[in-house]
Design a protein around this motif. Structure first.
Motif, PDB file in Angstrom:
ATOM      1  N   ARG A 124       0.826  -1.207   0.000  1.00 21.45           N
ATOM      2  CA  ARG A 124       0.000   0.000   0.000  1.00 21.45           C
ATOM      3  C   ARG A 124       0.861   1.258   0.000  1.00 21.45           C
ATOM      4  N   ALA A 125       1.939   1.253   0.770  1.00 17.75           N
ATOM      5  CA  ALA A 125       2.829   2.416   0.810  1.00 17.75           C
ATOM      6  C   ALA A 125       3.452   2.666  -0.558  1.00 17.75           C
ATOM      7  N   ALA A 126       3.849   1.598  -1.229  1.00 18.26           N
ATOM      8  CA  ALA A 126       4.440   1.747  -2.568  1.00 18.26           C
ATOM      9  C   ALA A 126       3.433   2.334  -3.540  1.00 18.26           C
ATOM     10  N   GLU A 127       2.185   1.899  -3.449  1.00 16.65           N
ATOM     11  CA  GLU A 127       1.148   2.433  -4.336  1.00 16.65           C
ATOM     12  C   GLU A 127       0.919   3.920  -4.094  1.00 16.65           C
ATOM     13  N   VAL A 128       0.867   4.303  -2.832  1.00 14.46           N
ATOM     14  CA  VAL A 128       0.647   5.709  -2.487  1.00 14.46           C
ATOM     15  C   VAL A 128       1.785   6.583  -3.004  1.00 14.46           C
ATOM     16  N   ARG A 129       2.994   6.095  -2.891  1.00 14.66           N
ATOM     17  CA  ARG A 129       4.160   6.891  -3.301  1.00 14.66           C
ATOM     18  C   ARG A 129       4.300   7.014  -4.807  1.00 14.66           C
ATOM     19  N   GLU A 130       3.512   6.260  -5.556  1.00 18.42           N
ATOM     20  CA  GLU A 130       3.497   6.430  -7.009  1.00 18.42           C
ATOM     21  C   GLU A 130       2.738   7.692  -7.407  1.00 18.42           C
ATOM     22  N   ALA A 187      -2.412   3.170   6.238  1.00 21.39           N
ATOM     23  CA  ALA A 187      -1.217   2.910   5.443  1.00 21.39           C
ATOM     24  C   ALA A 187      -0.871   4.104   4.567  1.00 21.39           C
ATOM     25  N   SER A 188      -1.881   4.808   4.074  1.00 18.31           N
ATOM     26  CA  SER A 188      -1.633   6.004   3.261  1.00 18.31           C
ATOM     27  C   SER A 188      -0.999   7.104   4.101  1.00 18.31           C
ATOM     28  N   TYR A 189      -1.456   7.252   5.323  1.00 15.01           N
ATOM     29  CA  TYR A 189      -0.886   8.264   6.214  1.00 15.01           C
ATOM     30  C   TYR A 189       0.573   7.947   6.518  1.00 15.01           C
ATOM     31  N   TYR A 190       0.864   6.676   6.792  1.00 10.11           N
ATOM     32  CA  TYR A 190       2.254   6.286   7.021  1.00 10.11           C
ATOM     33  C   TYR A 190       3.114   6.639   5.805  1.00 10.11           C
ATOM     34  N   ALA A 191       2.627   6.292   4.641  1.00  9.83           N
ATOM     35  CA  ALA A 191       3.413   6.470   3.424  1.00  9.83           C
ATOM     36  C   ALA A 191       3.753   7.932   3.153  1.00  9.83           C
ATOM     37  N   LEU A 192       2.908   8.853   3.607  1.00 10.85           N
ATOM     38  CA  LEU A 192       3.091  10.271   3.320  1.00 10.85           C
ATOM     39  C   LEU A 192       3.774  11.038   4.445  1.00 10.85           C
ATOM     40  N   ALA A 193       3.941  10.412   5.610  1.00 13.26           N
ATOM     41  CA  ALA A 193       4.485  11.105   6.782  1.00 13.26           C
ATOM     42  C   ALA A 193       6.006  11.214   6.728  1.00 13.26           C
ATOM     43  N   GLU A 194       6.534  12.175   7.498  1.00 13.02           N
ATOM     44  CA  GLU A 194       7.980  12.301   7.669  1.00 13.02           C
ATOM     45  C   GLU A 194       8.495  11.180   8.572  1.00 13.02           C
ATOM     46  N   ALA A 244       4.411   1.238  10.739  1.00 11.55           N
ATOM     47  CA  ALA A 244       5.170   2.349  10.161  1.00 11.55           C
ATOM     48  C   ALA A 244       6.464   1.864   9.526  1.00 11.55           C
ATOM     49  N   MET A 245       7.140   0.944  10.188  1.00 12.78           N
ATOM     50  CA  MET A 245       8.388   0.418   9.634  1.00 12.78           C
ATOM     51  C   MET A 245       8.135  -0.358   8.347  1.00 12.78           C
ATOM     52  N   ALA A 246       7.036  -1.095   8.282  1.00 11.68           N
ATOM     53  CA  ALA A 246       6.695  -1.810   7.054  1.00 11.68           C
ATOM     54  C   ALA A 246       6.432  -0.836   5.916  1.00 11.68           C
ATOM     55  N   CYS A 247       6.001   0.376   6.249  1.00 12.85           N
ATOM     56  CA  CYS A 247       5.776   1.419   5.239  1.00 12.85           C
ATOM     57  C   CYS A 247       7.041   2.217   4.950  1.00 12.85           C
ATOM     58  N   GLY A 248       8.161   1.813   5.552  1.00 12.26           N
ATOM     59  CA  GLY A 248       9.435   2.467   5.265  1.00 12.26           C
ATOM     60  C   GLY A 248       9.625   3.794   5.959  1.00 12.26           C
ATOM     61  N   LEU A 249       9.156   3.911   7.205  1.00 14.00           N
ATOM     62  CA  LEU A 249       9.283   5.174   7.936  1.00 14.00           C
ATOM     63  C   LEU A 249      10.357   5.098   9.026  1.00 14.00           C
ATOM     64  N   PRO A 250      11.062   6.215   9.253  1.00 11.95           N
ATOM     65  CA  PRO A 250      11.823   6.320  10.494  1.00 11.95           C
ATOM     66  C   PRO A 250      10.840   6.454  11.647  1.00 11.95           C
ATOM     67  N   VAL A 251      11.236   6.036  12.833  1.00 11.51           N
ATOM     68  CA  VAL A 251      10.324   6.056  13.973  1.00 11.51           C
ATOM     69  C   VAL A 251      10.999   6.727  15.167  1.00 11.51           C
ATOM     70  N   ILE A 252      10.240   7.570  15.840  1.00  7.42           N
ATOM     71  CA  ILE A 252      10.692   8.185  17.088  1.00  7.42           C
ATOM     72  C   ILE A 252       9.826   7.593  18.188  1.00  7.42           C
TER      73      ILE A 252
END
Length: 222
Positions: free
Chosen positions: A16-22, A106-113, A131-139
């Motif tokens: 889903r993250a990959a689709e959103v980032r397209e 999943a869309s929110y994760y994909a678009l977040a910093e 979030a990690m599955a969507c490729g995000l850094p995590v704090i």
């Protein structure tokens, strides 16, 4: 001891993250999201550190708040108080989209910093897996049970002390300022979370059950 790691549907979130980032701008517009934002996902209750997060956002330099918003995805008893407090923040933008199903989340994760989870108490924190599955850094605060397994400070995110808004501000400001750092940490998150899959969880449970079944007759004979 057999390990069955806490897991989410990694493949779903990755896909889903990959689709959103397209087509990020199309999705961003459809969801009414700003161009840049930090994301909190979970129950809006005090023990999740939501007031720490809002206070930290207030402390951030005005120029940074002008360029990076804050999104609280979820519902809970603290929502109204958070919304009331957020209205006084200027410059800056705080969004409250409410509870989200995983397809939308999943869309929110994909678009977040980055995902920010400054929790005061949490047995694990599956939103970190997502979030990690969507490729995000995590704090994440050190109070989250998942930290020892999933988050390496300075490698795929930042680990801060629960309730420490100074540490939290430093972590958020550093990530907001460095796109390459966010990208590198996000890639490491996506790599690490592969070991924490439903398949790995099932394998651990199966191994424990089979071992127990093999040993039970002998134990009963004794």
């Amino acid at each position: 001891i057999y390990t069955a790691p806490n897991a989410v549907d990694n493949e779903f979130f990755m896909q889903r993250a990959a689709e959103v980032r397209e087509s990020p701008e199309v999705i961003r517009k459809s969801l009414g999201l700003p161009s840049r934002f930090f994301l909190f996902a979970g129950r809006l209750v005090q023990e999740k550190g939501v007031f720490d997060l809002l206070d930290t956002y207030k402390r951030m330099p005005p120029k940074l708040r002008e360029s990076v918003a804050l999104v609280f995805a979820g519902n809970g008893a603290a929502r109204r108080q958070l919304e009331d407090s957020a209205r006084s923040i200027s410059p800056g933008s705080v969004y409250f989209p409410g509870f989200l199903q995983r397809e939308q989340l999943a869309s929110y994760y994909a678009l977040a910093e980055a995902l920010v989870l400054p929790t005061h108490s949490d047995p694990w924190g599956l939103v970190v897996n997502e979030a990690m599955a969507c490729g995000l850094p995590v704090i994440v605060s050190s109070a989250a049970g998942c930290v020892a397994d999933l988050v390496q400070d300075g490698w795929n995110g930042r680990v801060i002390a629960a309730g420490d808004v100074i540490q939290l501000e430093a972590a958020m400001s550093a990530l907001a300022a460095e796109a390459e750092l966010r990208k590198a940490m996000g890639m490491r998150s996506a790599s690490r979370i592969l070991k924490y899959s439903p398949q790995a969880c099932a394998a651990g449970l199966a191994e424990a059950c089979l071992k127990s079944a093999r040993e039970t007759p002998a134990a009963m004979d004794r």
